[in-house]
Design a protein around this motif. Sequence first.
Motif, PDB file in Angstrom:
ATOM      1  N   GLY A   1      11.684 -42.073 -54.716  1.00  0.00           N
ATOM      2  CA  GLY A   1      12.340 -42.754 -55.880  1.00  0.00           C
ATOM      3  C   GLY A   1      13.647 -43.519 -55.790  1.00  0.00           C
ATOM      4  O   GLY A   1      14.434 -43.668 -56.469  1.00  0.00           O
ATOM      5  N   VAL A   2      13.602 -44.066 -54.370  1.00  0.00           N
ATOM      6  CA  VAL A   2      14.538 -45.095 -54.162  1.00  0.00           C
ATOM      7  C   VAL A   2      14.497 -46.519 -54.954  1.00  0.00           C
ATOM      8  O   VAL A   2      13.390 -46.914 -55.098  1.00  0.00           O
ATOM      9  N   LYS A   3      15.504 -46.919 -55.431  1.00  0.00           N
ATOM     10  CA  LYS A   3      15.549 -48.089 -56.280  1.00  0.00           C
ATOM     11  C   LYS A   3      15.296 -49.425 -55.463  1.00  0.00           C
ATOM     12  O   LYS A   3      14.680 -50.395 -55.768  1.00  0.00           O
ATOM     13  N   GLN A   4      16.411 -49.297 -54.414  1.00  0.00           N
ATOM     14  CA  GLN A   4      16.356 -50.492 -53.574  1.00  0.00           C
ATOM     15  C   GLN A   4      16.823 -50.289 -52.078  1.00  0.00           C
ATOM     16  O   GLN A   4      17.538 -49.232 -51.794  1.00  0.00           O
ATOM     17  N   VAL A   5      16.167 -50.842 -51.070  1.00  0.00           N
ATOM     18  CA  VAL A   5      16.184 -50.659 -49.925  1.00  0.00           C
ATOM     19  C   VAL A   5      17.269 -51.901 -49.083  1.00  0.00           C
ATOM     20  O   VAL A   5      16.648 -53.067 -49.268  1.00  0.00           O
TER      21      VAL A   5
ATOM     22  N   LEU B   1      19.458 -47.239 -50.514  1.00  0.00           N
ATOM     23  CA  LEU B   1      19.310 -46.973 -49.037  1.00  0.00           C
ATOM     24  C   LEU B   1      19.708 -48.203 -48.281  1.00  0.00           C
ATOM     25  O   LEU B   1      19.151 -49.010 -48.741  1.00  0.00           O
ATOM     26  N   ILE B   2      20.646 -47.715 -47.358  1.00  0.00           N
ATOM     27  CA  ILE B   2      21.128 -48.763 -46.489  1.00  0.00           C
ATOM     28  C   ILE B   2      20.622 -48.264 -45.177  1.00  0.00           C
ATOM     29  O   ILE B   2      21.001 -47.082 -44.637  1.00  0.00           O
ATOM     30  N   CYS B   3      19.802 -49.030 -44.397  1.00  0.00           N
ATOM     31  CA  CYS B   3      19.450 -48.602 -43.087  1.00  0.00           C
ATOM     32  C   CYS B   3      19.997 -49.748 -41.922  1.00  0.00           C
ATOM     33  O   CYS B   3      19.581 -50.814 -42.415  1.00  0.00           O
ATOM     34  N   ALA B   4      20.742 -49.448 -41.119  1.00  0.00           N
ATOM     35  CA  ALA B   4      21.103 -50.474 -40.103  1.00  0.00           C
ATOM     36  C   ALA B   4      20.173 -51.154 -39.144  1.00  0.00           C
ATOM     37  O   ALA B   4      20.411 -52.389 -38.872  1.00  0.00           O
ATOM     38  N   THR B   5      19.214 -50.400 -38.947  1.00  0.00           N
ATOM     39  CA  THR B   5      18.118 -51.207 -38.069  1.00  0.00           C
ATOM     40  C   THR B   5      16.809 -50.966 -38.627  1.00  0.00           C
ATOM     41  O   THR B   5      16.520 -50.317 -39.480  1.00  0.00           O
ATOM     42  N   ARG B   6      15.714 -51.753 -37.828  1.00  0.00           N
ATOM     43  CA  ARG B   6      14.340 -51.703 -38.183  1.00  0.00           C
ATOM     44  C   ARG B   6      13.515 -50.511 -37.341  1.00  0.00           C
ATOM     45  O   ARG B   6      12.519 -50.520 -37.250  1.00  0.00           O
ATOM     46  N   GLY B   7      14.395 -49.857 -36.435  1.00  0.00           N
ATOM     47  CA  GLY B   7      13.662 -48.976 -35.542  1.00  0.00           C
ATOM     48  C   GLY B   7      12.899 -49.260 -34.589  1.00  0.00           C
ATOM     49  O   GLY B   7      11.936 -48.625 -33.949  1.00  0.00           O
ATOM     50  N   GLU B   8      13.155 -50.769 -34.101  1.00  0.00           N
ATOM     51  CA  GLU B   8      12.050 -51.219 -33.160  1.00  0.00           C
ATOM     52  C   GLU B   8      12.113 -50.675 -31.840  1.00  0.00           C
ATOM     53  O   GLU B   8      11.113 -51.188 -30.991  1.00  0.00           O
TER      54      GLU B   8
ATOM     55  N   ARG C   1       7.982 -50.828 -39.164  1.00  0.00           N
ATOM     56  CA  ARG C   1       8.500 -49.667 -39.357  1.00  0.00           C
ATOM     57  C   ARG C   1       9.338 -49.774 -40.667  1.00  0.00           C
ATOM     58  O   ARG C   1       9.808 -49.028 -41.288  1.00  0.00           O
ATOM     59  N   GLU C   2       9.579 -51.274 -40.925  1.00  0.00           N
ATOM     60  CA  GLU C   2      10.299 -51.656 -42.215  1.00  0.00           C
ATOM     61  C   GLU C   2       9.332 -51.343 -43.449  1.00  0.00           C
ATOM     62  O   GLU C   2       9.720 -50.948 -44.110  1.00  0.00           O
ATOM     63  N   GLN C   3       8.210 -51.678 -43.125  1.00  0.00           N
ATOM     64  CA  GLN C   3       7.206 -51.264 -44.357  1.00  0.00           C
ATOM     65  C   GLN C   3       6.865 -49.733 -44.631  1.00  0.00           C
ATOM     66  O   GLN C   3       6.902 -49.309 -45.741  1.00  0.00           O
ATOM     67  N   GLU C   4       6.996 -49.077 -43.522  1.00  0.00           N
ATOM     68  CA  GLU C   4       6.907 -47.795 -43.616  1.00  0.00           C
ATOM     69  C   GLU C   4       8.200 -46.996 -44.322  1.00  0.00           C
ATOM     70  O   GLU C   4       7.847 -46.314 -45.142  1.00  0.00           O
ATOM     71  N   LEU C   5       9.291 -47.545 -44.025  1.00  0.00           N
ATOM     72  CA  LEU C   5      10.505 -47.045 -44.530  1.00  0.00           C
ATOM     73  C   LEU C   5      10.312 -47.462 -46.181  1.00  0.00           C
ATOM     74  O   LEU C   5      10.805 -46.479 -47.105  1.00  0.00           O
ATOM     75  N   ARG C   6       9.918 -48.771 -46.358  1.00  0.00           N
ATOM     76  CA  ARG C   6       9.821 -49.112 -47.845  1.00  0.00           C
ATOM     77  C   ARG C   6       8.945 -48.315 -48.605  1.00  0.00           C
ATOM     78  O   ARG C   6       9.243 -47.961 -49.866  1.00  0.00           O
TER      79      ARG C   6
ATOM     80  N   ALA D   1      22.528 -43.733 -49.870  1.00  0.00           N
ATOM     81  CA  ALA D   1      22.285 -43.089 -48.654  1.00  0.00           C
ATOM     82  C   ALA D   1      22.262 -43.969 -47.476  1.00  0.00           C
ATOM     83  O   ALA D   1      21.829 -45.208 -47.550  1.00  0.00           O
ATOM     84  N   ILE D   2      23.126 -43.512 -46.538  1.00  0.00           N
ATOM     85  CA  ILE D   2      23.343 -44.666 -45.361  1.00  0.00           C
ATOM     86  C   ILE D   2      22.934 -44.002 -43.976  1.00  0.00           C
ATOM     87  O   ILE D   2      23.223 -42.881 -43.579  1.00  0.00           O
ATOM     88  N   PHE D   3      21.772 -44.839 -43.524  1.00  0.00           N
ATOM     89  CA  PHE D   3      21.375 -44.322 -41.992  1.00  0.00           C
ATOM     90  C   PHE D   3      21.215 -45.405 -41.214  1.00  0.00           C
ATOM     91  O   PHE D   3      21.449 -46.570 -41.433  1.00  0.00           O
ATOM     92  N   ALA D   4      20.483 -45.018 -39.899  1.00  0.00           N
ATOM     93  CA  ALA D   4      20.602 -46.082 -38.946  1.00  0.00           C
ATOM     94  C   ALA D   4      19.222 -46.371 -38.668  1.00  0.00           C
ATOM     95  O   ALA D   4      18.714 -47.777 -38.472  1.00  0.00           O
ATOM     96  N   HIS D   5      18.091 -45.595 -39.062  1.00  0.00           N
ATOM     97  CA  HIS D   5      16.659 -45.978 -38.494  1.00  0.00           C
ATOM     98  C   HIS D   5      15.743 -45.610 -39.783  1.00  0.00           C
ATOM     99  O   HIS D   5      16.019 -44.565 -40.447  1.00  0.00           O
ATOM    100  N   PRO D   6      14.709 -46.402 -39.888  1.00  0.00           N
ATOM    101  CA  PRO D   6      13.451 -46.091 -40.557  1.00  0.00           C
ATOM    102  C   PRO D   6      13.064 -44.668 -40.067  1.00  0.00           C
ATOM    103  O   PRO D   6      12.967 -44.296 -38.920  1.00  0.00           O
ATOM    104  N   ASP D   7      12.781 -43.497 -41.056  1.00  0.00           N
ATOM    105  CA  ASP D   7      12.404 -42.017 -40.804  1.00  0.00           C
ATOM    106  C   ASP D   7      13.504 -41.467 -40.809  1.00  0.00           C
ATOM    107  O   ASP D   7      13.296 -39.970 -41.332  1.00  0.00           O
ATOM    108  N   ASP D   8      14.803 -41.791 -40.801  1.00  0.00           N
ATOM    109  CA  ASP D   8      15.785 -40.750 -40.882  1.00  0.00           C
ATOM    110  C   ASP D   8      15.915 -40.286 -42.359  1.00  0.00           C
ATOM    111  O   ASP D   8      16.299 -38.993 -42.579  1.00  0.00           O
ATOM    112  N   GLU D   9      15.490 -41.067 -43.520  1.00  0.00           N
ATOM    113  CA  GLU D   9      15.503 -40.874 -44.615  1.00  0.00           C
ATOM    114  C   GLU D   9      14.440 -39.492 -44.929  1.00  0.00           C
ATOM    115  O   GLU D   9      14.663 -38.817 -45.719  1.00  0.00           O
TER     116      GLU D   9
END
Length: 225
Positions: free
Chosen positions: A71-75, A35-42, A59-64, A8-16
Amino acid sequence: MKRPSLVAIFAHPDDEAFGPAGTIAKYAQDHEIYLICATRGEAGENFLDDTTRSIGEIREQELRASAKLLGVKQVFLLDYEDGSLCNNKYHDIAGKVKTILDAIRPEILLTYELRGVSGHLDHVAMAMITYFLFYKLPYTKKMISYVTMREVTDELRDYFIYVPHGFRRERVDEVVDVKEFWELKKQAIAQHTSQKLDVSRMLESMNKFPKEEYFLVHKKPIPNL
Ligand SMILES: [Zn+2]
């Protein structure tokens, strides 16, 4: 036997979480999910009192936490600045995403539809890059791009200068029944506590709509338009 994988490829934490969380959880039953996330949503707001961590760290921690629930294996975080995904970074971002994909060799990619669902230009950039890579890479077989319904976007009129119209149900390629994962989706959304206002708005609006998520499905070769 090795399970097939989906990235899954997104821009921000919370898009997922605000997006296709139910579908991610559903695929996680029989796929390896990355999951690939381009930014930390700062650039997002911070409703927390925590001054010991930057909004990006929070926001990185919230995303993780959200990704773990789903059930995501790796961010993978690409470390771009929130709001900065534009033409002069296009090739750079595509190169970084490609390096990750080449290591995983996923069969399926998941991203936003080309208008970025909400019209956020970071979303548009990541969608365009994902489409580009999907057609270029030999191992990807299917791409699903997340769309929202017309009824949902009708409520978001003033969110950005232009919020693209959502789809009519009959115009989407795949309707995923996520009833079974609805509570999990709510829990994933609730992990994004720094975005309290968006979270409560989202949780409230979810009650009005069917427990479904909607996608365009892309296969190869590239269709003649
Ligand atoms: Zn976003």
